[in-house]
Design a protein around this motif. Structure first.
Motif, PDB file in Angstrom:
ATOM      1  N   ALA A 109       0.834  -1.202   0.000  1.00  0.00           N
ATOM      2  CA  ALA A 109       0.000   0.000   0.000  1.00  0.00           C
ATOM      3  C   ALA A 109       0.870   1.253   0.000  1.00  0.00           C
ATOM      4  O   ALA A 109       0.576   2.220  -0.726  1.00  0.00           O
ATOM      5  CB  ALA A 109      -0.940  -0.013   1.191  1.00  0.00           C
ATOM      6  N   GLN A 110       1.937   1.243   0.778  1.00  0.00           N
ATOM      7  CA  GLN A 110       2.834   2.391   0.808  1.00  0.00           C
ATOM      8  C   GLN A 110       3.444   2.633  -0.564  1.00  0.00           C
ATOM      9  O   GLN A 110       3.496   3.771  -1.045  1.00  0.00           O
ATOM     10  CB  GLN A 110       3.937   2.185   1.849  1.00  0.00           C
ATOM     11  CG  GLN A 110       3.441   2.281   3.273  1.00  0.00           C
ATOM     12  CD  GLN A 110       4.501   1.905   4.285  1.00  0.00           C
ATOM     13  OE1 GLN A 110       5.323   1.018   4.060  1.00  0.00           O
ATOM     14  NE2 GLN A 110       4.472   2.557   5.438  1.00  0.00           N
ATOM     15  N   ALA A 111       3.916   1.579  -1.210  1.00  0.00           N
ATOM     16  CA  ALA A 111       4.529   1.721  -2.532  1.00  0.00           C
ATOM     17  C   ALA A 111       3.526   2.255  -3.549  1.00  0.00           C
ATOM     18  O   ALA A 111       3.856   3.136  -4.351  1.00  0.00           O
ATOM     19  CB  ALA A 111       5.101   0.382  -2.999  1.00  0.00           C
ATOM     20  N   LEU A 112       2.309   1.749  -3.512  1.00  0.00           N
ATOM     21  CA  LEU A 112       1.297   2.163  -4.481  1.00  0.00           C
ATOM     22  C   LEU A 112       0.840   3.603  -4.278  1.00  0.00           C
ATOM     23  O   LEU A 112       0.378   4.244  -5.222  1.00  0.00           O
ATOM     24  CB  LEU A 112       0.088   1.225  -4.428  1.00  0.00           C
ATOM     25  CG  LEU A 112       0.342  -0.206  -4.871  1.00  0.00           C
ATOM     26  CD1 LEU A 112      -0.917  -1.045  -4.683  1.00  0.00           C
ATOM     27  CD2 LEU A 112       0.813  -0.263  -6.317  1.00  0.00           C
ATOM     28  N   THR A 113       0.960   4.109  -3.060  1.00  0.00           N
ATOM     29  CA  THR A 113       0.527   5.480  -2.779  1.00  0.00           C
ATOM     30  C   THR A 113       1.693   6.464  -2.697  1.00  0.00           C
ATOM     31  O   THR A 113       1.508   7.609  -2.294  1.00  0.00           O
ATOM     32  CB  THR A 113      -0.289   5.531  -1.470  1.00  0.00           C
ATOM     33  OG1 THR A 113       0.504   5.025  -0.392  1.00  0.00           O
ATOM     34  CG2 THR A 113      -1.575   4.722  -1.602  1.00  0.00           C
ATOM     35  N   GLY A 114       2.887   6.018  -3.065  1.00  0.00           N
ATOM     36  CA  GLY A 114       4.041   6.909  -3.113  1.00  0.00           C
ATOM     37  C   GLY A 114       4.659   7.223  -1.768  1.00  0.00           C
ATOM     38  O   GLY A 114       5.452   8.151  -1.658  1.00  0.00           O
ATOM     39  N   GLN A 115       4.330   6.459  -0.746  1.00  0.00           N
ATOM     40  CA  GLN A 115       4.914   6.677   0.569  1.00  0.00           C
ATOM     41  C   GLN A 115       6.236   5.931   0.692  1.00  0.00           C
ATOM     42  O   GLN A 115       6.510   5.003  -0.058  1.00  0.00           O
ATOM     43  CB  GLN A 115       3.966   6.156   1.646  1.00  0.00           C
ATOM     44  CG  GLN A 115       2.627   6.849   1.681  1.00  0.00           C
ATOM     45  CD  GLN A 115       1.715   6.220   2.710  1.00  0.00           C
ATOM     46  OE1 GLN A 115       2.138   5.914   3.817  1.00  0.00           O
ATOM     47  NE2 GLN A 115       0.465   6.000   2.335  1.00  0.00           N
TER      48      GLN A 115
END
Length: 129
Positions: A109-115
């Motif tokens: 989720a972090q990778a997909l949202t640019g975090q």
């Protein structure tokens, strides 16, 4: 996953994607529990299951496909899952990410949202800065 509200998981014209990792705390019940989740994904009209992990994730993926999930992908780790999802996601897709804490699927989720992608903290308080 069984508590997901149908109204919140509906994609307006998009696909329903479940990114599911291994449930690590189940011991003797683990294989059947993963198969059950695969079947539940089909019953919930999930369009794509991305199973993340090893043997238990494979059981989940096989069960999901056998129960009628139209598309099933099996990946070994979170980085591969994130890369795969980045290559296939459409703006109207809805993605559920769920697993045991030990699977660290929040990284997807972090990778997909640019975090920034984070891991488990080795010591109390280390991630609070």
């Amino acid at each position: 996953m069984t508590e997901a509200d149908g109204d919140t998981t509906e994609a307006a014209g998009g696909r329903r994607i479940a990114v599911l990792g291994e449930m690590l705390e189940l011991e003797d019940e683990a294989v059947e529990a993963h198969r059950e989740i695969g079947r539940f994904a089909a019953e919930s009209s999930v369009d794509l299951v991305v199973a993340v992990g090893g043997d238990l994730a494979k059981q989940l993926a096989l069960s999901a496909g056998a129960a009628g999930v139209p598309d099933v992908a099996m990946v070994g780790d979170n980085a591969t899952a994130a890369a795969y999802l980045e290559s296939i996601l459409r703006p109207s897709d809805v993605v559920l990410v769920k697993a045991s804490r030990g699977g660290q699927l929040w990284q997807i989720a972090q990778a997909l949202t640019g975090q920034a992608v984070t891991g488990l903290c080795p010591a109390e308080g280390c991630c609070t800065s």
